[in-house]
Design a protein around this motif. Structure first.
Motif, PDB file in Angstrom:
ATOM      1  N   UNK A   1       1.213  12.049  -6.223  1.00  0.00           N
ATOM      2  CA  UNK A   1       2.201  13.107  -6.472  1.00  0.00           C
ATOM      3  C   UNK A   1       1.599  14.361  -7.090  1.00  0.00           C
TER       4      UNK A   1
ATOM      5  N   UNK B   1      11.655   4.679  -2.505  1.00  0.00           N
ATOM      6  CA  UNK B   1      10.733   4.469  -1.382  1.00  0.00           C
ATOM      7  C   UNK B   1      10.081   3.089  -1.503  1.00  0.00           C
TER       8      UNK B   1
ATOM      9  N   UNK C   1      10.582   8.118  -5.597  1.00  0.00           N
ATOM     10  CA  UNK C   1       9.505   7.264  -5.103  1.00  0.00           C
ATOM     11  C   UNK C   1       9.849   5.790  -5.372  1.00  0.00           C
TER      12      UNK C   1
ATOM     13  N   UNK D   1      12.269   0.360  -0.533  1.00  0.00           N
ATOM     14  CA  UNK D   1      12.298   0.182   0.931  1.00  0.00           C
ATOM     15  C   UNK D   1      11.098  -0.634   1.393  1.00  0.00           C
ATOM     16  N   UNK D   2       9.980  -0.462   0.697  1.00  0.00           N
ATOM     17  CA  UNK D   2       8.799  -1.238   1.046  1.00  0.00           C
ATOM     18  C   UNK D   2       9.070  -2.725   0.782  1.00  0.00           C
TER      19      UNK D   2
ATOM     20  N   UNK E   1      -6.417   7.893   4.954  1.00  0.00           N
ATOM     21  CA  UNK E   1      -6.077   8.019   3.528  1.00  0.00           C
ATOM     22  C   UNK E   1      -5.038   6.967   3.165  1.00  0.00           C
TER      23      UNK E   1
ATOM     24  N   UNK F   1      -1.643  15.453  -1.149  1.00  0.00           N
ATOM     25  CA  UNK F   1      -2.062  14.824   0.109  1.00  0.00           C
ATOM     26  C   UNK F   1      -2.251  15.858   1.210  1.00  0.00           C
TER      27      UNK F   1
ATOM     28  N   UNK G   1       0.830  -1.187   0.000  1.00  0.00           N
ATOM     29  CA  UNK G   1       0.000   0.000   0.000  1.00  0.00           C
ATOM     30  C   UNK G   1       0.864   1.235   0.000  1.00  0.00           C
ATOM     31  N   UNK G   2       0.208   2.360  -0.183  1.00  0.00           N
ATOM     32  CA  UNK G   2       0.948   3.601  -0.263  1.00  0.00           C
ATOM     33  C   UNK G   2       1.539   3.955   1.096  1.00  0.00           C
ATOM     34  N   UNK G   3       0.709   3.810   2.098  1.00  0.00           N
ATOM     35  CA  UNK G   3       1.197   4.003   3.448  1.00  0.00           C
ATOM     36  C   UNK G   3       1.310   2.650   4.096  1.00  0.00           C
ATOM     37  N   UNK G   4       1.624   2.611   5.345  1.00  0.00           N
ATOM     38  CA  UNK G   4       1.965   1.326   5.902  1.00  0.00           C
ATOM     39  C   UNK G   4       0.810   0.335   6.033  1.00  0.00           C
TER      40      UNK G   4
ATOM     41  N   UNK H   1       1.738   4.646  -6.235  1.00  0.00           N
ATOM     42  CA  UNK H   1       2.463   5.671  -5.470  1.00  0.00           C
ATOM     43  C   UNK H   1       2.471   7.008  -6.225  1.00  0.00           C
TER      44      UNK H   1
END
Lengths: 514, 520
Positions: free
Chosen positions: B95, B217, B214, B220-221, B172, B161, B17-20, B91
């Motif tokens: 933006x 990022x 991104x 990292x996920x 969100x 965002x 997901x975009x956030x955790x 992701x």
């Protein structure tokens, strides 16, 4: 956060997640520093952004008065909340009992509370043992659960309306007449042992657990950890004694759903009114010195990402500075626009997970905590960037823009704290449990509205002390280049997380379980 | 999460997901509604000329609404060599657009084109198998980094965002599965039009802003969910081994070499192909009046490009004819999982698989809990689940167990096989079958009082069945499941030649030193 049970992985179901309320960092805000700097560097080169979204009207919000539950204080001191909700044909409820893992008294039996929470329900009662109860409930798509938390235990139930009389009676039977079973205690011990031997497999779990220990101490009420030896020392008599002792406390009963209020009140009264006057637990006075500043390291060979936790001591919600701190948190690590997110994730691309803030618990100091997960080679860069943002709370002046966005974000989403009847009920129970006034949310909101730039600057100055923080890194030592000494925070202290294995010489203890 | 039986088996690696965090309500259990009629009265559906479907469900309990934008495309649609692309695009959708997130879009557009050119030049040199010039490579990399810095001068970071947040957006997030991409949040009802502007903008006017950062990022996920997580590693190997042809066998978050080379041009091509009206359902649930909202929503969402729904993939996983297994030897605790190929959700037996899952795994009465956890006391958790890793195409029915200390994956395997054998040789009881049907009905009902859960379910069922009513109508199939169906399906599917297993065997440090480590 303060819940050492995060490490065990086998805890029972607990409906009231908020009893371990990790600092709630509401989302969103912005760091305008970068933008301002860029604008200065490129004067007048760009057309003014037209911001079409600002032209979209925001009508007045529909009137809304959240429905409050009916509060009934019984003569014996027990408090009951009834929240009618006729949308769906279900009725659910819970009884919260003060006293949790932090109130355990025998270090040699650490883990008692978890075993109690698990074995209570699986054991069942004299009339109906746990297995029979499973059959009875599951056939009706109903549930009764018990669980233990850091400051409380609970029985909760839920069922279709048509089954609710039977389910309520069964839940009360479990509450008042449990029959703890040796066999189910053994089962709970085995499951908990599985959690103990696995607690070093996941680096996030290690980081969270060990960073809390740096702040609260390894053997404190919020961090002491069950071991194979301590759980094996727990007996059936311990569970019974715990039950008898805590059941005398100030119970809080909450029922919500599709019921007739008069009939439900009568039913709850009949169950609880005959109990003797409640005996309050002695008030806690938890005080913590906070971490010994410095860098701590746990080596984990099978990962390619470091978990970095920057921790210190937080506060509790009775602190009058809480509204200003909440706004500061929003600016530091709340959401997408927060300084940590903007810098470490968006600008540097060094992390997927990054955030943090100055935590606040209801009745004891929380943690200050900032967290970054980054690939091994960028551990030092990402840690430095996060530390710089924390220190920047005292050196990079807050702007009006930041303040406005942080406040807008918190206040415009404030509604989601009470947009369902269940949330309103939960909130009231929580406030009752911790002894806060029923209008706490309104007072808190009014406080948030009044927060000024000067207030945020003042709380940052008062509470943010970078020299008092500890940095814990869990990661793959050989891959972390430059090494952690490059943080320039003094010597790196290794932390031993070896799991003690009973019956093995200390030297080789648990090495297989690392 | 009412049973403890899932803490290791279900972990955060399940969905990117975009956030955790992302609680997928996607496999909404099915049953008879509060009643369908009341939902029909409150629910309005409209298909716009561009093919996009809008659903508005009125639930004025509080002055808030939730939405779910459901795109019928996920990482299964990533082109060959570009695994992880759909997730990357998800992701990117945060933006901003040509109107938000930029100081000067005209200038930014030129700068972004230069970033792409610089990346292409760098990649071309990097990928040379023979005669790569390291000095030239370093120069090209420098030029690439400079081009990005130039483009960033026009960026207002995270403005999209921030505007959502400042207007009260709650929870969100977005999620990318193999089959779909979903965006969602909740907001005060007086921000409905603002949301429609934001949402329709990012669907129709995405800008590949800050793409390469991104990408870091997202990498990292991957490290968090898969590389640095023993069970994440194991599941990636399980599906990669189980599938020989279909994209379900690919890493959803992306294989490292591919993820690290996805570029913005590819992401925008994915957007052009899949983010067309016919592929998108948007559901709004809450304090919203359809009669007032629909014209406004129509105006905004008509901006989304029309165009035919993209062709479906031709690859069908061939029948498995040999048992396969994966053994990871490392210093983490043991784990066992096995999977059997099963058909997609459109197969008439879909509800039979749900029944098997329920009877084998749901709660303390389930067969696997009673047998492996309670009676034999060899496992801390044991469960079967399906479909995994996706549902749109033929997928797996998996069984997993977490051994208690001192017990081995081999014991888990043996005990699971015994339970499967019982399903094949004897009928389940009437009580078990009835329990499944009762719980399916109740679970559906329980989900109906939640704006976000409803929005998720309505958008998913509209996409998967062409009609959100199927959320309720599916109950017919649930009710028709018989004991004979369960036995028949178990005998068809749970056979050795259709099995792939994966396990972690715990290695002592001494053994590890000898053979230089297990799988990484």
């Amino acid at each position: 956060m303060t819940n050492r049970d995060q490490g065990s992985g086998v805890r029972g179901q607990s409906r009231k997640k908020w009893f371990v309320d990790s600092p709630a960092f509401p989302s969103g805000s912005v760091w305008f520093g970068a933008i301002v700097a860029t604008l200065i560097a490129l004067p007048l080169l760009h057309a003014q952004q037209s911001k079409p979204w600002e032209k979209i009207p925001t009508p007045k919000l529909h009137d809304f008065k959240p429905q409050q539950p009916k509060r009934i204080k019984l003569k014996n001191g027990i408090v009951v909340f009834l929240q009618e909700d006729h949308e769906l044909p279900f009725i659910s409820g819970s009884v919260m009992i003060p006293g949790g893992s932090r109130d355990e008294t025998e270090p040699a039996k650490t883990g008692l509370l978890d075993l109690y929470g698990a074995a209570w329900r699986t054991s069942g009662t004299e009339k109906m043992d746990g297995d029979a109860m499973d059959d009875f409930l599951e056939a009706r798509a109903a549930h009764i659960e018990t669980g233990g938390d850091v400051d409380s235990t609970a029985v909760s139930w839920d069922s279709l309306k048509g089954d609710s009389d039977q389910v309520f009676a069964l839940a009360m039977d479990l509450l008042f007449h449990p029959k703890f079973s040796e066999e189910k205690l053994q089962l709970a011990k085995e499951q908990m042992a599985t959690g103990i031997v696995r607690r070093n497999d996941d680096e996030g779990e290690i980081a969270e657990r060990e960073s809390a220990k740096l702040v609260y101490g390894a053997n404190g009420p919020y961090t002491r950890q069950p071991e194979l030896a301590t759980i094996s020392a727990v007996t059936l008599a311990d569970l019974e004694a715990w039950h008898d002792r805590t059941l005398k406390g100030k119970l809080i009963v909450g029922v919500s759903g599709d019921f007739d209020p008069v009939a439900m009140e009568a039913k709850v009264r009949a169950a609880f009114e005959g109990l003797p006057p409640v005996v309050a637990l002695p008030a806690r006075h938890d005080e913590f010195a906070g971490p010994k500043p410095g860098v701590y390291f746990i080596d984990k060979e099978d990962v390619n990402q470091s978990n970095v936790e920057i921790v210190g001591l937080g506060t509790d919600r009775r602190n009058p500075d809480v509204p200003a701190l909440a706004v500061m948190n929003e600016i530091l690590g709340g959401g997408f626009g927060s300084r940590l997110f903007q810098k470490v994730r968006t600008e540097l691309g060094l992390a997927y997970e990054v955030g943090g803030g100055f935590g606040m618990q209801y009745d004891h100091p929380a943690l200050f905590q900032a967290e970054v997960l980054t690939k091994s080679p960028s551990t030092v860069d990402a840690t430095k960037a996060a530390l710089a943002e924390i220190a920047g709370l005292n050196t990079k002046p807050f702007t009006e823009e930041e303040l406005k966005r942080a406040k807008d974000s918190i206040l415009n989403s404030f509604l989601f704290r009470y947009d369902t009847k269940d949330k309103v009920l939960d909130e009231r129970e929580r406030l009752e449990f911790y002894g806060y006034p029923a209008d706490y949310l309104e007072t808190y909101k009014a406080g948030l509205e009044k927060v000024t730039l000067a207030d945020v600057t003042a709380v940052a100055k008062k509470y943010i002390h970078p020299d008092k923080l500890a940095v814990l890194v869990v990661g793959n030592g050989p891959e972390i280049k430059p090494g952690l000494d490059a943080l320039d925070l003094g010597p790196v202290h290794p932390v031993d997380i070896t799991i003690p294995m009973p019956g093995r010489p200390a030297g080789e203890a648990g090495t297989a379980e690392k | 999460m009412r049973s403890r039986a899932f803490s290791w088996i279900w972990k955060s690696w399940m969905m990117k997901s975009f956030l955790v965090p992302m609680l997928a309500v996607l496999s909404f259990a099915v049953a008879q509604g509060q009643d369908l009629k009341s939902f029909e009265q409150r629910t309005t559906t409209k298909v716009l000329p561009n093919g996009l479907t809008l659903i508005v469900c009125e639930r004025p309990e509080a002055p808030v609404f939730s939405f779910s934008t459901f795109i019928d495309a996920g990482d299964v649609n990533d082109p060959s060599g570009e695994s992880g692309l759909a997730h990357m695009f998800e992701h990117l959708a945060f933006k901003g657009t040509s109107e938000i997130g930029t100081k000067d879009y005209a200038a930014e557009k030129v700068a972004l084109a230069k970033v792409e050119a610089a990346n292409d030049a760098y990649e071309a040199e990097y990928l040379k198998q023979v005669g790569r010039d390291e000095k030239k490579l370093a120069e090209l990399h420098k030029a690439f980094v400079e081009a990005q810095a130039e483009a960033e001068k026009y960026v207002i970071p995270n403005q999209f965002t921030e505007v959502a947040d400042a207007n009260g957006a709650h929870d969100l997030n977005a999620g990318t599965g193999l089959d779909e991409t979903q965006f969602y949040w909740s907001m005060p009802e007086n921000r409905l039009e603002l949301w429609a502007w934001l949402e329709s903008g990012r669907l129709s006017d995405t800008v590949p802003r800050e793409f390469y950062k991104e990408r870091d990022v997202v990498f990292e996920e991957r490290r968090m969910r898969t590389d640095s997580n023993p069970i994440g590693r194991l599941y990636e190997q399980l599906v990669a081994t189980a599938y020989v042809a279909h994209n379900y066998g690919r890493s959803g978050v992306g294989w490292p070499s591919e993820l690290s080379q996805i570029n913005a041009t590819e992401a925008m091509a994915f957007h052009k192909k899949y983010y067309v009206g016919g592929d998108i359902v948007v559901a709004v649930v809450g304090d919203v009046k359809a009669s007032e909202a629909m014209p406004m929503l129509e105006k905004y969402f008509s901006k989304v490009p029309g165009g035919p729904k993209p062709e479906d993939m031709t690859t069908v996983e061939p029948k498995q004819f040999a048992e396969k297994s994966v053994i990871i030897r490392e210093q983490t605790q043991p784990f066992y999982v096995e999977g059997y190929h099963r058909p997609s959700y459109r197969n008439p037996d879909d509800a039979v698989y749900d029944a098997i899952q329920d009877i084998m795994s749901n709660g303390r009465v389930s067969r696997m809990y009673r047998s492996l956890v309670e009676q034999q006391q060899i496992a801390a958790e044991a469960a079967g689940f399906s479909p995994y890793p996706g549902d749109k195409y033929p997928s797996l029915f998996a069984f997993a167990a977490v051994p208690l200390p001192g017990h081995t994956p081999a014991q888990m395997r043996e005990a699971i096989h015994k339970e499967i054998e019982k399903l094949k040789t004897a009928d389940v009881t009437d009580a078990e079958l009835q329990m499944y049907k009762t719980r399916a009905r109740a679970d559906l009902l329980r989900g109906l009082a939640d704006n976000q859960g409803l929005a998720n379910a309505l958008s998913e069922y509209q996409t998967r069945y062409g009609d959100w009513r199927e959320l309720f109508l599916q109950l017919d199939r649930v009710d028709k499941v018989t004991k004979a169906d369960i036995r028949r399906v178990a005998n068809q599917v749970f056979v050795a030649s259709n099995r792939t297993s994966a396990e972690i065997d715990t290695e002592t440090p001494a053994a590890a030193a000898k053979n230089d480590g297990g799988a990484k």
